[in-house]
Scaffold this motif. Structure first.
Motif, PDB file in Angstrom:
ATOM      1  N   PHE A  13       0.830  -1.218   0.000  1.00 36.25           N
ATOM      2  CA  PHE A  13       0.000   0.000   0.000  1.00 36.25           C
ATOM      3  C   PHE A  13       0.863   1.266   0.000  1.00 36.25           C
ATOM      4  CE2 PHE A  13       1.062  -0.118   4.465  1.00 36.25           C
ATOM      5  CZ  PHE A  13       1.164   1.222   4.788  1.00 36.25           C
ATOM      6  N   SER A  14       2.145   1.130   0.258  1.00 38.10           N
ATOM      7  CA  SER A  14       2.990   2.283   0.557  1.00 38.10           C
ATOM      8  C   SER A  14       3.535   2.981  -0.699  1.00 38.10           C
ATOM      9  CB  SER A  14       4.169   1.813   1.418  1.00 38.10           C
ATOM     10  OG  SER A  14       5.216   2.757   1.371  1.00 38.10           O
ATOM     11  N   PRO A  15       3.202   4.272  -0.894  1.00 37.82           N
ATOM     12  CA  PRO A  15       3.776   5.008  -2.017  1.00 37.82           C
ATOM     13  C   PRO A  15       5.302   5.148  -1.901  1.00 37.82           C
ATOM     14  CG  PRO A  15       1.890   6.187  -1.085  1.00 37.82           C
ATOM     15  CD  PRO A  15       2.206   5.066  -0.152  1.00 37.82           C
ATOM     16  N   ASN A  16       5.817   5.137  -0.666  1.00 35.72           N
ATOM     17  CA  ASN A  16       7.274   5.217  -0.486  1.00 35.72           C
ATOM     18  C   ASN A  16       7.963   3.944  -0.976  1.00 35.72           C
ATOM     19  OD1 ASN A  16       7.587   7.854   0.931  1.00 35.72           O
ATOM     20  ND2 ASN A  16       6.201   6.874   2.371  1.00 35.72           N
ATOM     21  N   ARG A  19       7.858   3.728  -4.930  1.00 34.51           N
ATOM     22  CA  ARG A  19       8.893   4.427  -5.714  1.00 34.51           C
ATOM     23  C   ARG A  19      10.163   3.584  -5.822  1.00 34.51           C
ATOM     24  NH1 ARG A  19       9.074   8.415  -1.383  1.00 34.51           N
ATOM     25  NH2 ARG A  19       7.412   9.415  -2.515  1.00 34.51           N
ATOM     26  N   ILE A  38       2.045  -4.018   8.183  1.00 30.70           N
ATOM     27  CA  ILE A  38       2.051  -2.855   9.088  1.00 30.70           C
ATOM     28  C   ILE A  38       0.853  -2.926  10.040  1.00 30.70           C
ATOM     29  CG2 ILE A  38       1.959  -0.309   9.169  1.00 30.70           C
ATOM     30  CD1 ILE A  38       4.450  -1.018   7.724  1.00 30.70           C
ATOM     31  N   ASN A  43       6.142  -4.088  11.731  1.00 30.39           N
ATOM     32  CA  ASN A  43       7.184  -3.045  11.669  1.00 30.39           C
ATOM     33  C   ASN A  43       7.647  -2.610  13.062  1.00 30.39           C
ATOM     34  OD1 ASN A  43       4.535  -2.008  11.907  1.00 30.39           O
ATOM     35  ND2 ASN A  43       5.248   0.045  11.415  1.00 30.39           N
ATOM     36  N   LYS A  56       9.540   1.958   9.804  1.00 27.47           N
ATOM     37  CA  LYS A  56       8.871   2.268   8.535  1.00 27.47           C
ATOM     38  C   LYS A  56       9.483   1.475   7.379  1.00 27.47           C
ATOM     39  CE  LYS A  56       7.549   6.985   9.851  1.00 27.47           C
ATOM     40  NZ  LYS A  56       6.192   6.651  10.273  1.00 27.47           N
ATOM     41  N   SER A  70      13.311   5.990   1.342  1.00 22.37           N
ATOM     42  CA  SER A  70      13.084   5.515  -0.023  1.00 22.37           C
ATOM     43  C   SER A  70      13.957   6.204  -1.073  1.00 22.37           C
ATOM     44  CB  SER A  70      11.609   5.684  -0.388  1.00 22.37           C
ATOM     45  OG  SER A  70      11.207   7.034  -0.252  1.00 22.37           O
ATOM     46  N   ARG A  71      14.165   7.513  -0.923  1.00 22.79           N
ATOM     47  CA  ARG A  71      14.947   8.213  -1.954  1.00 22.79           C
ATOM     48  C   ARG A  71      16.423   7.831  -1.880  1.00 22.79           C
ATOM     49  NH1 ARG A  71      11.271  10.844   0.414  1.00 22.79           N
ATOM     50  NH2 ARG A  71       9.486  11.694  -0.706  1.00 22.79           N
TER      51      ARG A  71
HETATM   52  N1  LIG Z   1      10.488   9.154   4.546  1.00 20.98           N
HETATM   53  C1  LIG Z   1      10.247   7.742   4.545  1.00 20.98           C
HETATM   54  C2  LIG Z   1       8.788   7.502   4.862  1.00 20.98           C
HETATM   55  C3  LIG Z   1       8.477   6.034   5.046  1.00 20.98           C
HETATM   56  C4  LIG Z   1       7.026   5.834   5.506  1.00 20.98           C
HETATM   57  O1  LIG Z   1       6.356   6.781   5.958  1.00 20.98           O
HETATM   58  N2  LIG Z   1       6.563   4.581   5.415  1.00 20.98           N
HETATM   59  C5  LIG Z   1       5.220   4.281   5.860  1.00 20.98           C
HETATM   60  C6  LIG Z   1       4.452   3.575   4.747  1.00 20.98           C
HETATM   61  S1  LIG Z   1       4.126   4.697   3.414  1.00 20.98           S
HETATM   62  C7  LIG Z   1       5.305   3.309   7.026  1.00 20.98           C
HETATM   63  O2  LIG Z   1       6.076   2.389   7.013  1.00 20.98           O
HETATM   64  N3  LIG Z   1       4.486   3.528   8.057  1.00 20.98           N
HETATM   65  C8  LIG Z   1       4.399   2.650   9.180  1.00 20.98           C
HETATM   66  C9  LIG Z   1       4.212   3.377  10.484  1.00 20.98           C
HETATM   67  O3  LIG Z   1       4.516   4.588  10.529  1.00 20.98           O
HETATM   68  O4  LIG Z   1       3.783   2.729  11.426  1.00 20.98           O
HETATM   69  C10 LIG Z   1      10.658   7.143   3.190  1.00 20.98           C
HETATM   70  O5  LIG Z   1      10.604   7.875   2.199  1.00 20.98           O
HETATM   71  O6  LIG Z   1      11.052   5.972   3.123  1.00 20.98           O
END
Ligand SMILES: N[C@@H](CCC(=O)N[C@@H](CS)C(=O)NCC(=O)O)C(=O)O
Length: 215
Positions: A13-16, A19, A38, A43, A56, A70-71
């Motif tokens: 589901f994660s846009p990060n 990418r 998640i 996690n 994350k 991710s970047r």
């Molecule tokens: N800045 C990070 C953001 C990563 C992020 O926010 N991942 C989310 C999914 S989109 C996540 O793992 N969330 C789980 C949580 O916060 O419990 C990246 O670009 O990798």
């Protein structure tokens, strides 16, 4: 010879994570996908936190080398296949990619994510009604940022001139544009650009597991 396949800790589901998958497909880099649940709290397990104390996804593992954000992961993968070109070596060309990457991460991305959350994901995850104050503020910010992107795409197919990491970073921001009521009618260059990006095989392969979740 035994080839070490890199491992991506991923959530569909994660846009990060999307990418990273898209860039890996574009580069032709094979990744072993480890799905992290998640919602079940995988996690937050000690084993995962040892890899990323932020709890994350995505996380990349290349042997003993572990990388989050991710970047940064995309830049690492591009460094493995420099000949593919999405993160060019030349100082000016590379810094232009970085300019749009930082802008996406700090400005456009958060505004559009907050809109998508309020107008789509909140209801989807049973988290209540949209907050009209947030919606109004983020819609205004999004419109201002989209005008900047529209100008940036003047006379070019890709935001930094040639297809680059920045295009993939930006594209993930547009994932839920329809559900968030973000119209591109007034932004014809953005509409053309996102159409080109989303038509690529790499994107199609990467986005399929995410689309399947919302089908
Ligand atoms: N800045 C990070 C953001 C990563 C992020 O926010 N991942 C989310 C999914 S989109 C996540 O793992 N969330 C789980 C949580 O916060 O419990 C990246 O670009 O990798």
């Amino acid at each position: 010879m035994l080839v070490n396949v890199m491992r991506l800790y991923n959530a569909n589901f994660s846009p990060n994570a999307l990418r990273v998958r898209a860039v890996a497909h574009e580069l032709g880099v094979e990744l072993e996908i480890v799905e992290v649940d998640i919602r079940a709290g995988d996690n937050r397990a000690a084993e995962f936190l040892a890899r990323n104390p932020n709890a994350k996804v995505p996380v990349l593992e290349d042997g003993n080398f572990v990388l989050w954000e991710s970047r940064a992961i995309c830049a690492y993968l591009a460094g493995i296949r420099p000949e593919a070109g999405p993160y060019p070596d030349g100082l000016k060309a590379r810094t232009l990619v970085d300019q749009w990457a930082w802008w996406q991460a700090i400005h456009l991305g958060p505004a559009m994510q907050k809109l998508s959350f309020e107008l789509f994901l909140k209801e989807k995850f049973g988290m209540g009604d949209p907050d009209p104050t947030v919606v109004e503020a983020e819609r205004k910010a999004t419109d201002q940022f989209l005008a900047v992107l529209e100008t940036g795409l003047d006379n070019r197919d890709w935001i930094a001139g040639t297809l680059s990491l920045a295009d993939f970073y930006l594209a993930t921001t547009f994932m839920y544009r329809d559900q968030a009521g973000i119209s591109l009618d007034e932004f014809p260059r953005i509409a053309g650009w996102i159409g080109r990006l989303e038509a690529r095989d790499s994107w199609q392969k990467a986005v399929a597991p995410l689309l399947a979740l919302f089908a």
